[in-house]
Design an enzyme around this catalytic site. Sequence first.
Site, short mmCIF file in Angstrom:
data_model
loop_
_atom_site.label_atom_id
_atom_site.label_comp_id
_atom_site.label_asym_id
_atom_site.label_seq_id
_atom_site.Cartn_x
_atom_site.Cartn_y
_atom_site.Cartn_z
N CYS A 1 46.60 43.94 44.60
CA CYS A 1 45.47 43.99 43.68
C CYS A 1 45.07 45.42 43.37
O CYS A 1 44.46 45.69 42.35
CB CYS A 1 44.30 43.21 44.26
N GLU B 1 37.43 39.01 43.86
CA GLU B 1 38.35 40.13 43.62
C GLU B 1 39.41 39.55 42.72
O GLU B 1 40.12 38.62 43.11
CB GLU B 1 39.05 40.57 44.92
P1 NDP Z 1 45.48 32.10 41.20
O1 NDP Z 1 44.19 32.54 40.65
O2 NDP Z 1 46.18 31.01 40.53
O3 NDP Z 1 45.33 31.65 42.72
C1 NDP Z 1 44.50 32.31 43.64
C2 NDP Z 1 43.97 31.31 44.65
O4 NDP Z 1 43.14 30.37 43.98
C3 NDP Z 1 45.06 30.49 45.31
O5 NDP Z 1 44.68 30.24 46.64
C4 NDP Z 1 45.07 29.23 44.50
O6 NDP Z 1 45.61 28.15 45.20
C5 NDP Z 1 43.61 29.05 44.26
N1 NDP Z 1 43.27 28.19 43.14
C6 NDP Z 1 43.90 28.08 41.97
N2 NDP Z 1 43.25 27.20 41.19
C7 NDP Z 1 42.20 26.73 41.90
C8 NDP Z 1 41.17 25.81 41.65
N3 NDP Z 1 41.07 25.18 40.48
N4 NDP Z 1 40.28 25.58 42.61
C9 NDP Z 1 40.35 26.19 43.79
N5 NDP Z 1 41.30 27.08 44.08
C10 NDP Z 1 42.22 27.36 43.15
O7 NDP Z 1 46.35 33.36 41.30
P2 NDP Z 1 47.87 33.48 41.78
O8 NDP Z 1 47.84 33.73 43.23
O9 NDP Z 1 48.71 32.39 41.28
O10 NDP Z 1 48.27 34.77 40.97
C11 NDP Z 1 48.29 34.72 39.55
C12 NDP Z 1 47.95 36.09 39.01
O11 NDP Z 1 46.67 36.48 39.47
C13 NDP Z 1 48.86 37.17 39.47
O12 NDP Z 1 50.00 37.22 38.73
C14 NDP Z 1 47.97 38.37 39.28
O13 NDP Z 1 48.02 38.80 37.95
C15 NDP Z 1 46.61 37.88 39.60
N6 NDP Z 1 46.21 38.21 40.98
C16 NDP Z 1 45.37 39.24 41.12
C17 NDP Z 1 44.98 39.64 42.36
C18 NDP Z 1 44.01 40.75 42.49
O14 NDP Z 1 43.34 40.82 43.49
N7 NDP Z 1 43.91 41.63 41.53
C19 NDP Z 1 45.49 39.03 43.58
C20 NDP Z 1 46.40 37.94 43.32
C21 NDP Z 1 46.71 37.55 42.06
P3 NDP Z 1 47.09 27.63 44.93
O15 NDP Z 1 48.00 28.73 45.27
O16 NDP Z 1 47.22 26.46 45.84
O17 NDP Z 1 47.13 27.27 43.47
#
Ligand code: NDP
Length: 674
Positions: A296, A257
Amino acid sequence: MTKRLLNYAKDAWVAGAGAAVPVVSAISGETVAVVGSDGLDFAGMLEHARTVGGPALRAMNFHERGGMLKALAQAIMNRKEELYELSAQTGATRNDGWIDIEGGAGTFFTMASKARRELPADVVIVDGEHEVLGKTGSFIGQHVYTSLQGCAVQINAFNFPVWGMLEKLGPALLAGMPAIVKPATATAQVAEQAVRIMIEAGVLPKGALQLVVGSLGDTLDHLTCQDVVSFTGSAATAIKLQSHPVMARESVRFVAERDSINACVLGPDATPDAPEFDLFVKEVVREMTVKAGQKCTAIRRAFVPRALMDAAQQALAARLSKVVVGDPAQDGVTMGALVSLSQRADVRDAARALAGECTLAWGSIDTVEAKGDADRGAFQSPLLFRNDQPWQAQHVHDVEAFGPVCTLMPYADVEDAIALCNRGKGSLALSVFTYQPETVRAFVLGSGALHGRMVFVDRDSAKESTGHGSPLPMLIHGGPGRAGGGEEMGGVRGVKHYMQRSALQAHPRMIGHVIGQWLPGVPQPSGEAHPFRKRFGELDLGYTLHTAARTITLADVEHFAEFTGDNFYAHMDEVAAAASPIFGGRVAHGYLILSFAAGLFVDPAPGPVLANFGLEHLRFIKPVKPGDSIKVALTAKAKSLRTADMGEVRWAVAVTNQDDELVAAYDLLTMNAV
Ligand code: NDP
């Protein structure tokens, strides 16, 4: 000293070694905890899940796993205030926290009850009816689902640390699959506490749940085709994970998602005084402000008929002017903070991109009036943009500003509105506010392919509407294209994402044994005892009662017609019935056949059969004419324990005539004492 959040690895709470990453309060900017997972044996954790958690979960049946989810949900509800307290540090209002915490527990409750009602007290899910593959029925096909034997690696977003975790964890546990959960660092303190509550509830088998706060290390390197990765977050991270070579090499299932530019449409039938206009305005503002727009499913694009642009802008601005931004702990605050200053910086960057092609109709990108520490809190003014030429714009359709940001745009007609919604290239949720069924159908046909969930709201449904932005455990959550191409929840559908569907081909006796059902072609032994005299536990599948025959007379048919008032011509009008291409003469009522069948097979005395609660798959196959005689074979087909004292028995009922031709067939459901 700053609290160090712990990992839960191989059934023990352990601190990560090495440098710690801070978790910062959205309200005060202070570091409230640190995370770190250095030094964890990630390969060993996967192995622990596969060899300890998986077998333990798979030893429980669906009802037992459902009972476990219910107990976990209850534990979360009992200790919810601990979570609310931590949730406030993430900028959430009480209402935002309610969606996350109680919404998360509610999701487990719903899944638990679905497991009890819709899944068997078994470990195999039967998918559809069997297929007869040979002339005599001695070789049949049947699809079944069995649990995957790996580990679910669940990577969650920061916005819903409890709900986001539970909506993924519930289906995995129900499917009999252990999980390693990795919350987003920004809100890991809430997720860690929720995991602690679940572990301390004492109902999870060892190895069923592990937690990583911080990086997942080399976890992905050790995945196999039996593991599943479920992810919520940004498209950039999803693409990184999905392109990991092991994912392709091992065909690891990946459910995502991610970014979604969701749309909301005011229907072409609306006028400023129509109830749908008001409902639309309320919903757009609600979606902008709940969770400060960090959802989201939030509405990013709002479309109205071109003639209503000014009216809609005014109404939205009037409503937005009532929003009070600030620290949720302060009186009167209706919208909390973004999760962090860095998230706010991202939102402002995205807003600036939108400002390059839109006018700002409400709010301010860089300044905010907020009740709270305006320098250190991640507060953000809601931002309503307006763009009058949506087909000339690009960012409005492509940039997800993950905060209280929405763009108002016009459309020319329904076709144009549909095309504009679809320009988002795949979304989680689309809502349309209209009172016209033809508009609803046009959207479903024109937009269904690009939107995972479609919500239609009008004056008649508004009161009970669950709203644009709320995914529900009984409905699917996910969407194509930009939204990630994943699908979660959807009741029992979500459980199947953690199971393998296989096509079985064998003799019905083999397949019947696997799925716990008597199937046609398998012997039907009879005995001295009437099957209704046997208790649930004494009844063997296949046990059959063959009744005596009963001849149906014209007098029976006429008596039944008079008694019930069913004087349909096929039973009562000789001439019309004779002219019917189906009947060619008077025939017995279908309901008469059912009633007489019951009269033939029922054993009247009180006993273990407590109630008849319905028929399923009823078909009248051949007409029964006056003078025909019918008889019944009643076979115990399947059993499912419902409570400690009662179980459901499914009986195959076959009604045949004097030539042994099948005239009616159905499943009868009874509740029997254990
Ligand atoms: P990220 O994609 O950075 O993070 C989402 C999850 O992935 C977190 O648990 C993060 O951990 C983890 N993650 C990041 N990099 C890795 C990796 N290389 N390997 C494994 N896990 C990883 O999203 P954010 O939460 O920072 O949000 C950034 C943007 O994403 C938002 O501004 C928004 O635009 C979008 N977003 C969209 C959503 C949706 O469902 N539409 C929901 C949330 C965000 P950690 O926090 O430790 O880096």
